[in-house]
Scaffold this active site. Structure first.
Site, PDB file in Angstrom:
ATOM      1  N   PRO A  89       0.815  -1.216   0.000  1.00 59.00           N
ATOM      2  CA  PRO A  89       0.000   0.000   0.000  1.00 59.00           C
ATOM      3  C   PRO A  89       0.850   1.270   0.000  1.00 59.00           C
ATOM      4  CG  PRO A  89      -0.208  -1.187   2.081  1.00 59.00           C
ATOM      5  CD  PRO A  89       0.555  -2.058   1.157  1.00 59.00           C
ATOM      6  N   GLU A 116       1.473  -7.467   8.481  1.00 62.73           N
ATOM      7  CA  GLU A 116       1.790  -6.028   8.418  1.00 62.73           C
ATOM      8  C   GLU A 116       2.867  -5.750   7.364  1.00 62.73           C
ATOM      9  OE1 GLU A 116      -1.112  -5.698  10.666  1.00 62.73           O
ATOM     10  OE2 GLU A 116      -0.030  -3.858  10.168  1.00 62.73           O
ATOM     11  N   ARG A 158      -0.852  -9.337 -20.762  1.00 63.89           N
ATOM     12  CA  ARG A 158      -1.684  -9.096 -21.947  1.00 63.89           C
ATOM     13  C   ARG A 158      -0.952  -8.211 -22.954  1.00 63.89           C
ATOM     14  NH1 ARG A 158      -4.303  -4.409 -22.325  1.00 63.89           N
ATOM     15  NH2 ARG A 158      -6.033  -5.265 -23.506  1.00 63.89           N
ATOM     16  N   ASP A 173      -6.257   0.680 -25.749  1.00 62.79           N
ATOM     17  CA  ASP A 173      -6.584   0.555 -24.326  1.00 62.79           C
ATOM     18  C   ASP A 173      -6.771   1.915 -23.674  1.00 62.79           C
ATOM     19  OD1 ASP A 173      -6.539  -2.162 -24.121  1.00 62.79           O
ATOM     20  OD2 ASP A 173      -4.484  -2.294 -23.403  1.00 62.79           O
TER      21      ASP A 173
END
Ligand SMILES: Nc1c(O)cccc1[N+](=O)[O-]
Length: 247
Positions: A89, A116, A158, A173
């Site tokens: 994060p 954590e 991809r 895209d």
């Protein structure tokens, strides 16, 4: 491309055997190897975590199993080293541009943190012998890095030649570097031409490719302004033509 993934939940990556990536793996376009971090533990309980120094909630992943795992996958002294990708994060936002950059790499190793996180010395030590990218897929809390690795591996694989049936679909895209870089895609339609009294926009049935391209760009601009104003704000006004300005 070779992709190594290290996790305490290797079964999370069964989805990488299906669909286009599964076919690409079987064709040898991409070599995906999933490893169980617990294979590098040596106690009866196969322990991978411990309490955090300095106190605080939760547990931290021990450095020893990670060090041994990375040494086994990338033996010290190996001439060709991978990029180590650590979803977290606290990482830099993962973007389509980052996916394009990763897709150009011959070898990626993904480290899936849990609890954590991973003892910070693991990344610190790895940086001594390979490039490390700490990336995040969004500002929300996940139980670990596995889902993020699935997202990143899908976005990257991809882009590899031979994975998608139609290579052109990559250039159109959303977020693709170039014309679509700051635009999201507009609406799409297929048969039937009328469904529950809703007709497909006539321009798409006209065969006028210039008008269709114009309409699609207008729709992408509109959707970007409405759904992603922060991207719309980044559009270089010099790249907008008179028709764009009327949107
Ligand atoms: N957000 C998050 C997390 O909560 C745990 C691991 C990885 C991520 N991430 O990649 O964004």
């Amino acid at each position: 491309m070779r992709i190594d993934i290290v996790s305490i939940f290797p079964e999370y990556f069964a989805p990488l055997d299906v669909s286009l990536l599964g076919k690409a793996r079987r064709r040898g376009v991409v070599d995906v190897r999933v490893h169980d971090l617990r294979d590098w533990t040596h106690d009866r309980h196969r322990t991978v975590d411990d309490t955090p120094y300095g106190g605080g909630p939760g547990m931290v992943m021990k450095p020893e199993p990670w060090g041994e795992a990375l040494d086994a996958i990338v033996p010290p002294g190996t001439p060709a080293v991978p990029r180590l990708v650590v979803p977290t994060p606290s990482g830099r936002p993962f973007t389509q541009a980052q996916a394009v950059a990763f897709a150009a790499e011959p070898w990626l190793v993904f480290a899936c943190g849990r609890y954590e996180g991973i003892d910070s010395r693991v990344v610190e030590e790895a940086r001594q012998r390979m490039p490390v990218d700490e990336v995040g897929i969004g500002d929300y809390v996940l139980a670990g890095g596995e889902v993020a690795v699935l997202v990143i591996v899908e976005a990257v694989s991809r882009l590899l030649p031979g994975v998608l049936g139609n290579a052109d679909s990559v250039t159109d895209d959303s977020f693709a570097p170039g014309a679509m870089e700051t635009l999201v895609e507009g609406p799409v339609y297929t048969k039937p031409p009328v469904w529950r009294d809703r007709a497909v926009p006539e321009v798409l049935l006209s065969g006028d490719h210039g008008a269709i391209a114009r309409w699609r760009r207008d729709q992408a601009l509109r959707r970007t302004v409405v759904h992603r104003p922060e991207l719309a704000a980044k559009i270089d006004p010099d790249t907008l033509d008179a028709d764009d300005r009327r949107v």
